[in-house]
Design a protein around this motif. Sequence first.
Motif, mmCIF file in Angstrom:
data_model
loop_
_atom_site.group_PDB
_atom_site.id
_atom_site.type_symbol
_atom_site.label_atom_id
_atom_site.label_comp_id
_atom_site.label_asym_id
_atom_site.label_seq_id
_atom_site.Cartn_x
_atom_site.Cartn_y
_atom_site.Cartn_z
ATOM 1 N N GLU A 99 0.830 -1.206 0.000
ATOM 2 C CA GLU A 99 0.000 0.000 0.000
ATOM 3 C C GLU A 99 0.869 1.263 0.000
ATOM 4 O O GLU A 99 0.568 2.242 -0.684
ATOM 5 C CB GLU A 99 -0.929 -0.011 1.213
ATOM 6 C CG GLU A 99 -2.033 1.016 1.144
ATOM 7 C CD GLU A 99 -3.051 0.845 2.250
ATOM 8 O OE1 GLU A 99 -3.981 1.676 2.330
ATOM 9 O OE2 GLU A 99 -2.928 -0.119 3.041
ATOM 10 N N ALA A 100 1.946 1.223 0.759
ATOM 11 C CA ALA A 100 2.847 2.376 0.821
ATOM 12 C C ALA A 100 3.525 2.609 -0.523
ATOM 13 O O ALA A 100 3.657 3.762 -0.978
ATOM 14 C CB ALA A 100 3.900 2.157 1.913
ATOM 15 N N LEU A 138 -3.824 -5.896 -5.231
ATOM 16 C CA LEU A 138 -4.051 -4.925 -6.297
ATOM 17 C C LEU A 138 -5.098 -3.888 -5.917
ATOM 18 O O LEU A 138 -5.122 -2.797 -6.483
ATOM 19 C CB LEU A 138 -4.466 -5.654 -7.571
ATOM 20 C CG LEU A 138 -3.373 -6.511 -8.210
ATOM 21 C CD1 LEU A 138 -3.915 -7.258 -9.413
ATOM 22 C CD2 LEU A 138 -2.178 -5.666 -8.622
ATOM 23 N N ALA A 139 -5.966 -4.226 -4.964
ATOM 24 C CA ALA A 139 -6.952 -3.255 -4.495
ATOM 25 C C ALA A 139 -6.276 -2.072 -3.805
ATOM 26 O O ALA A 139 -6.878 -1.005 -3.661
ATOM 27 C CB ALA A 139 -7.941 -3.917 -3.540
ATOM 28 N N LEU A 140 -5.013 -2.260 -3.413
ATOM 29 C CA LEU A 140 -4.288 -1.213 -2.692
ATOM 30 C C LEU A 140 -3.437 -0.343 -3.602
ATOM 31 O O LEU A 140 -2.875 0.656 -3.150
ATOM 32 C CB LEU A 140 -3.386 -1.847 -1.626
ATOM 33 C CG LEU A 140 -4.063 -2.763 -0.601
ATOM 34 C CD1 LEU A 140 -3.017 -3.401 0.297
ATOM 35 C CD2 LEU A 140 -5.061 -1.986 0.226
ATOM 36 N N VAL A 141 -3.302 -0.728 -4.872
ATOM 37 C CA VAL A 141 -2.373 -0.004 -5.750
ATOM 38 C C VAL A 141 -3.091 0.438 -7.019
ATOM 39 O O VAL A 141 -4.036 -0.199 -7.473
ATOM 40 C CB VAL A 141 -1.153 -0.875 -6.124
ATOM 41 C CG1 VAL A 141 -0.400 -1.284 -4.880
ATOM 42 C CG2 VAL A 141 -1.567 -2.108 -6.899
ATOM 43 N N TRP A 172 -9.018 -4.678 -12.914
ATOM 44 C CA TRP A 172 -7.731 -4.017 -12.649
ATOM 45 C C TRP A 172 -6.886 -3.989 -13.914
ATOM 46 O O TRP A 172 -6.247 -2.974 -14.225
ATOM 47 C CB TRP A 172 -6.972 -4.736 -11.533
ATOM 48 C CG TRP A 172 -5.730 -4.001 -11.123
ATOM 49 C CD1 TRP A 172 -5.604 -3.074 -10.129
ATOM 50 C CD2 TRP A 172 -4.426 -4.107 -11.712
ATOM 51 N NE1 TRP A 172 -4.313 -2.597 -10.065
ATOM 52 C CE2 TRP A 172 -3.576 -3.220 -11.036
ATOM 53 C CE3 TRP A 172 -3.908 -4.870 -12.749
ATOM 54 C CZ2 TRP A 172 -2.223 -3.070 -11.358
ATOM 55 C CZ3 TRP A 172 -2.562 -4.720 -13.085
ATOM 56 C CH2 TRP A 172 -1.737 -3.834 -12.388
ATOM 57 N N VAL A 173 -6.901 -5.084 -14.658
ATOM 58 C CA VAL A 173 -6.176 -5.126 -15.936
ATOM 59 C C VAL A 173 -6.703 -4.031 -16.860
ATOM 60 O O VAL A 173 -5.930 -3.328 -17.526
ATOM 61 C CB VAL A 173 -6.318 -6.509 -16.598
ATOM 62 C CG1 VAL A 173 -5.749 -6.490 -18.020
ATOM 63 C CG2 VAL A 173 -5.604 -7.581 -15.773
#
Length: 336
Positions: A99-100, A138-141, A172-173
């Motif tokens: 996430e960071a 991927l939900a975090l980026v 996401w893709v």
Amino acid sequence: MKLFVLGVAAWLAVAPSGLSPGARADEPGKQANADAAKEFAAIQKDWTDAQMAFAKAYQEAKPDDRPQVMREQRPKPAAYADRCLKLAETHPDSPVAVEALGWVLTYARGTPQAKKAQPILKEKVAAITDLGQLQKTLALVPGSGLGDLAPQIAENARKHLDDPKAPALLMWVGSATLTGSTPELAKLYNDTVDLLVERFVERKELAPLPDWLRQDDDPAWAEKHLRRLADKNPSEQIKSQARFALALVLKNKDEAAQPEAEKLLEAAIADLSKETTQGPAEKRRLTQARKELADMKLHGLGKPAPEISAEDLEGKGFKLSDYKGKVVLLDFWGNW
């Protein structure tokens, strides 16, 4: 519940001083994750506070002083990106590290810190094979900046289309390839949207799709998918978004499409006006729908051109309607 709280308090009173409150000696990983989460929350808070302070200073400054405020007080994301990179280095196995690193790519794009964060994040994401964990990560980026990972993630999702996480991964893709920066990524975007609408048209994860499609450079392709979304998706919100996007596509299609586009915009306005809890997105859509409908009724394809009155090069007055029935070339120009 009170008995439980008292029991915890009594345990903490005799707990070894080397442990943080709530930590267990046999759970160092959980405590490390908690520490990383707390640290990242502090970075986010500091960034938000700095943004708010800057906005306040800018609004309160005199117009002539605002450029100086912009130069001197606007928060520099690089400093916060350094903290995020250090957090990811200190806690490499924590989900917060991902996430960071995603924060760095989102808010410090184009900085040396982003260039450093990108390969680290790609390596972390590429190493995940479990679809559930991949979806959580991927939900975090953001998808932007990770387009070259999209083919691998798309392939992984396509191999497990029965997995409940597959639609979210494919979305996401889509977000990572939306701009189609290369012909290969543009094709991957089209193939991914085709698959999503064909196989997962009823899923709620497709909510962002109407906004993507209404801006596509292939209106016929976008129209086909928007009609299917508006017809097959069970969510009234997604149906409404699809119909609104379809109206905008049809508005610029041809004269024959104008009546349907007008009806769709009128329906969108009626639906959005009935919303009891309008969020910012709904308010923006309602404002745009009203503006688009008014523009269509006045300037839509097939409508008479608005009257123009001016003087020719010899100073003689004329009106555009004087040339009705003739081919007219209008050349708008100006000097600045």
